[in-house]
Design a protein around this motif. Structure first.
Motif, PDB file in Angstrom:
ATOM      1  N   UNK A 324      12.292 -18.185  43.665  1.00  0.00           N
ATOM      2  CA  UNK A 324      13.036 -19.057  42.753  1.00  0.00           C
ATOM      3  C   UNK A 324      13.311 -18.377  41.422  1.00  0.00           C
ATOM      4  N   UNK A 325      12.343 -17.614  40.918  1.00  0.00           N
ATOM      5  CA  UNK A 325      12.501 -16.964  39.619  1.00  0.00           C
ATOM      6  C   UNK A 325      13.572 -15.887  39.605  1.00  0.00           C
ATOM      7  N   UNK A 326      13.949 -15.403  40.789  1.00  0.00           N
ATOM      8  CA  UNK A 326      14.924 -14.309  40.879  1.00  0.00           C
ATOM      9  C   UNK A 326      16.313 -14.781  41.286  1.00  0.00           C
ATOM     10  N   UNK A 327      16.591 -16.081  41.194  1.00  0.00           N
ATOM     11  CA  UNK A 327      17.872 -16.558  41.720  1.00  0.00           C
ATOM     12  C   UNK A 327      19.067 -16.165  40.854  1.00  0.00           C
ATOM     13  N   UNK A 328      18.825 -15.632  39.652  1.00  0.00           N
ATOM     14  CA  UNK A 328      19.924 -15.119  38.825  1.00  0.00           C
ATOM     15  C   UNK A 328      19.910 -13.597  38.716  1.00  0.00           C
ATOM     16  N   UNK A 329      19.118 -12.939  39.552  1.00  0.00           N
ATOM     17  CA  UNK A 329      19.223 -11.480  39.653  1.00  0.00           C
ATOM     18  C   UNK A 329      20.482 -11.132  40.448  1.00  0.00           C
ATOM     19  N   UNK A 330      20.992  -9.904  40.278  1.00  0.00           N
ATOM     20  CA  UNK A 330      22.082  -9.476  41.154  1.00  0.00           C
ATOM     21  C   UNK A 330      21.826  -8.057  41.623  1.00  0.00           C
ATOM     22  N   UNK A 331      22.539  -7.654  42.659  1.00  0.00           N
ATOM     23  CA  UNK A 331      22.233  -6.391  43.334  1.00  0.00           C
ATOM     24  C   UNK A 331      22.509  -5.166  42.481  1.00  0.00           C
ATOM     25  N   UNK A 332      23.231  -5.326  41.378  1.00  0.00           N
ATOM     26  CA  UNK A 332      23.505  -4.203  40.475  1.00  0.00           C
ATOM     27  C   UNK A 332      22.379  -3.995  39.456  1.00  0.00           C
ATOM     28  N   UNK A 333      21.426  -4.908  39.445  1.00  0.00           N
ATOM     29  CA  UNK A 333      20.350  -4.812  38.456  1.00  0.00           C
ATOM     30  C   UNK A 333      20.743  -5.341  37.093  1.00  0.00           C
ATOM     31  N   UNK A 334      21.838  -6.106  37.033  1.00  0.00           N
ATOM     32  CA  UNK A 334      22.334  -6.633  35.759  1.00  0.00           C
ATOM     33  C   UNK A 334      22.047  -8.125  35.583  1.00  0.00           C
ATOM     34  N   UNK A 335      21.264  -8.700  36.504  1.00  0.00           N
ATOM     35  CA  UNK A 335      20.933 -10.108  36.391  1.00  0.00           C
ATOM     36  C   UNK A 335      19.755 -10.328  35.460  1.00  0.00           C
ATOM     37  N   UNK A 336      19.197 -11.541  35.522  1.00  0.00           N
ATOM     38  CA  UNK A 336      18.060 -11.862  34.667  1.00  0.00           C
ATOM     39  C   UNK A 336      17.089 -12.748  35.438  1.00  0.00           C
ATOM     40  N   UNK A 337      15.815 -12.820  35.074  1.00  0.00           N
ATOM     41  CA  UNK A 337      15.201 -12.273  33.852  1.00  0.00           C
ATOM     42  C   UNK A 337      14.501 -10.929  34.069  1.00  0.00           C
ATOM     43  N   UNK A 338      14.398 -10.459  35.331  1.00  0.00           N
ATOM     44  CA  UNK A 338      13.596  -9.256  35.603  1.00  0.00           C
ATOM     45  C   UNK A 338      14.414  -7.973  35.663  1.00  0.00           C
ATOM     46  N   UNK A 339      15.741  -8.100  35.722  1.00  0.00           N
ATOM     47  CA  UNK A 339      16.633  -6.938  35.850  1.00  0.00           C
ATOM     48  C   UNK A 339      16.313  -6.125  37.104  1.00  0.00           C
ATOM     49  N   UNK A 340      16.051  -6.815  38.205  1.00  0.00           N
ATOM     50  CA  UNK A 340      15.742  -6.132  39.455  1.00  0.00           C
ATOM     51  C   UNK A 340      17.011  -5.600  40.102  1.00  0.00           C
ATOM     52  N   UNK A 341      16.884  -4.462  40.786  1.00  0.00           N
ATOM     53  CA  UNK A 341      18.036  -3.945  41.526  1.00  0.00           C
ATOM     54  C   UNK A 341      17.911  -4.372  42.986  1.00  0.00           C
ATOM     55  N   UNK A 342      18.867  -3.927  43.796  1.00  0.00           N
ATOM     56  CA  UNK A 342      18.942  -4.399  45.177  1.00  0.00           C
ATOM     57  C   UNK A 342      17.659  -4.144  45.961  1.00  0.00           C
ATOM     58  N   UNK A 343      17.007  -3.011  45.722  1.00  0.00           N
ATOM     59  CA  UNK A 343      15.803  -2.665  46.487  1.00  0.00           C
ATOM     60  C   UNK A 343      14.632  -3.595  46.185  1.00  0.00           C
ATOM     61  N   UNK A 344      14.707  -4.344  45.078  1.00  0.00           N
ATOM     62  CA  UNK A 344      13.608  -5.211  44.647  1.00  0.00           C
ATOM     63  C   UNK A 344      13.872  -6.696  44.888  1.00  0.00           C
ATOM     64  N   UNK A 345      15.042  -7.016  45.385  1.00  0.00           N
ATOM     65  CA  UNK A 345      15.411  -8.429  45.555  1.00  0.00           C
ATOM     66  C   UNK A 345      15.245  -8.821  47.019  1.00  0.00           C
ATOM     67  N   UNK A 346      14.356  -9.769  47.269  1.00  0.00           N
ATOM     68  CA  UNK A 346      14.067 -10.212  48.622  1.00  0.00           C
ATOM     69  C   UNK A 346      15.221 -11.029  49.204  1.00  0.00           C
ATOM     70  N   UNK A 347      15.269 -11.066  50.533  1.00  0.00           N
ATOM     71  CA  UNK A 347      16.350 -11.786  51.205  1.00  0.00           C
ATOM     72  C   UNK A 347      16.380 -13.246  50.767  1.00  0.00           C
ATOM     73  N   UNK A 348      15.205 -13.857  50.627  1.00  0.00           N
ATOM     74  CA  UNK A 348      15.163 -15.269  50.260  1.00  0.00           C
ATOM     75  C   UNK A 348      15.784 -15.520  48.894  1.00  0.00           C
ATOM     76  N   UNK A 349      15.570 -14.617  47.951  1.00  0.00           N
ATOM     77  CA  UNK A 349      16.207 -14.740  46.632  1.00  0.00           C
ATOM     78  C   UNK A 349      17.716 -14.556  46.741  1.00  0.00           C
ATOM     79  N   UNK A 350      18.144 -13.640  47.613  1.00  0.00           N
ATOM     80  CA  UNK A 350      19.584 -13.430  47.825  1.00  0.00           C
ATOM     81  C   UNK A 350      20.224 -14.694  48.412  1.00  0.00           C
ATOM     82  N   UNK A 351      19.518 -15.337  49.339  1.00  0.00           N
ATOM     83  CA  UNK A 351      20.018 -16.582  49.933  1.00  0.00           C
ATOM     84  C   UNK A 351      20.128 -17.664  48.863  1.00  0.00           C
ATOM     85  N   UNK A 352      19.086 -17.796  48.028  1.00  0.00           N
ATOM     86  CA  UNK A 352      19.113 -18.796  46.957  1.00  0.00           C
ATOM     87  C   UNK A 352      20.277 -18.551  46.006  1.00  0.00           C
ATOM     88  N   UNK A 353      20.539 -17.291  45.678  1.00  0.00           N
ATOM     89  CA  UNK A 353      21.644 -16.965  44.771  1.00  0.00           C
ATOM     90  C   UNK A 353      22.976 -17.409  45.351  1.00  0.00           C
TER      91      UNK A 353
END
Length: 417
Positions: A324-353
């Motif tokens: 839930x905390x990563x639902x505003x991350x994006x695969x470019x690493x330009x989302x928030x709040x963790x600035x995660x890139x694609x390799x760090x974003x789980x499928x479930x967070x991608x589905x939520x987004x």
């Protein structure tokens, strides 16, 4: 089955309520703490005292708006108080784990002189509701002594003024036995000094350790999450039912993509609670039709991190806070709040987004009208081309677009799983 400490869960709910007031932090905690101390003075059992602690922590669960919170905390009586009592009681009644607090919450702003006229209300419950009313108003009088995260020292000398403000209301607004018990409890400096924010958090945390975790049925967890979602979405009519529909879309997409069992329940819960941090955002910002200022945008930007922290309290041994905390991350690493890139974003967070964006675009918002399904798909496809959204998840949504449209649209009822 997931282990859940009910005190931990109520504490997390109370922390989320704190965000509604933006500045009026810990109100529910102080009300619950005061109520339990007065219950001890009255000689009530330990179990009943704990019940009062939790009732106090939940008493304002019908409050979703900053303006409403400020009315409740600016005066001893407010004509509009009844509405949040009715909402809060309805929310709690729908959640079996918390339904025992329904009547206390429903009548905690009724005068003592009126409670005897309430049909079907047990005398003990009437007294408990009135105790919450009394300490709730005591906290309104205490609030001026709290600022900057600290309790002012002069409360030691001036606390008697709070008691004296409440005494004349004995017999009409408050039960005489409660006013006298409150006066006896409040006669010690320790009572008031225990309201120091740091001490209060320590006290409530220690009570968590005294309550052993219990196995909670999946249905009870879903209903607890649904309770929180109703309060989240009530912040604005523009977001009505948003969380429940994001949850339903997320669950559907996850199932189509091969997830099952507890994973489906957890992604549904993550969807229900993905915006719990928005309780901290004033509704004037959520409903603003124009561009946000830098300060206003900061409120929006932090909501997903606040979501993560609240869910870490509620579901610490599950992936729900991460998803839930990563639902505003994006695969470019330009989302928030963790600035995660694609390799760090789980499928479930991608589905939520994907589910979050899809449902939001199909709703009217203050700054734009709703889009058609074709417009939504075109918009989201461009996000995939830019490298922001997961293309595989979007392709599943497009393949399932008719089912997802029904789940996203308020014109259709949501399924029960």
């Amino acid at each position: 089955m997931i282990k859940l400490n009910l005190h931990d869960a109520i504490l997390a709910l109370t922390n989320s309520l704190d965000y509604v007031g933006v500045d009026a932090m810990q109100h529910g905690k102080r009300v619950g703490h005061m109520a339990s101390l007065v219950a001890h003075t009255l000689g009530w059992s330990e179990a009943r005292g704990r019940h009062m602690l939790h009732a106090g922590m939940l008493h304002d669960y019908g409050v979703s708006h900053v303006r409403e919170d400020r009315h409740l905390n600016d005066s001893l009586e407010w004509d509009g108080a009844e509405a949040h009592c009715v909402r809060g009681a309805a929310y709690l009644e729908a959640c079996p784990a918390l339904s025992g607090f329904r009547d206390i919450v429903r009548y905690h702003h009724r005068n003592w002189s009126e409670l005897a006229e309430v049909s079907g209300l047990a005398p003990d419950t009437a007294l408990e509701a009135n105790l919450i009313c009394l300490v709730d108003r005591a906290d309104v009088l205490l609030t001026p002594y709290l600022s900057g995260g600290h309790l002012h020292n002069n409360i030691v000398w001036e606390s008697h003024q709070i008691v004296e403000r409440l005494r004349p209301l004995s017999g009409h607004q408050f039960a005489p036995v409660l006013v006298e018990a409150f006066a006896r409890t409040a006669a010690s400096e320790a009572f008031w000094l225990s309201m120091e924010p740091g001490y209060l958090d320590e006290e409530l945390s220690s009570r968590c350790k005294q309550a052993p975790p219990a196995l909670v049925a999946v249905q009870d967890l879903r209903e607890l999450a649904g309770l929180m979602a109703r309060v989240i979405d009530a912040k604005s009519h523009y977001t009505d039912d948003h969380s429940r529909r994001v949850a339903a879309i997320s669950r559907h997409l996850a199932a189509v993509m091969g997830r099952g069992g507890d994973d489906l329940v957890m992604i549904e819960i993550a969807g229900l609670l993905h915006d719990v941090g928005k309780l901290r955002v004033p509704e004037d910002i959520i409903a603003k039709p124009g561009a946000l200022t830098r300060e206003e945008h900061a409120y929006i930007t932090r909501h997903s991190y606040d979501t993560y922290r609240i869910l870490m309290q509620l579901f610490p041994q599950t992936p729900i806070p991460r998803w839930a905390g990563a639902h505003h991350e994006n695969l470019l690493g330009e989302g928030y709040p963790f600035r995660r890139d694609a390799s760090q974003i789980e499928l479930e967070s991608r589905i939520l987004s994907v589910a979050d964006i899809f449902q939001a675009l199909l709703q009217d918002r203050p700054y734009r009208p709703r889009l058609t399904l074709d417009e939504v798909i075109l918009c989201m496809t461009s996000m995939v081309v830019e490298g922001r959204l997961d293309g595989e998840v979007l392709s599943v949504l497009i393949r399932e677009r008719e089912a997802c449209l029904r789940l996203a649209s308020s014109e259709f009822p949501l399924p029960s799983f």
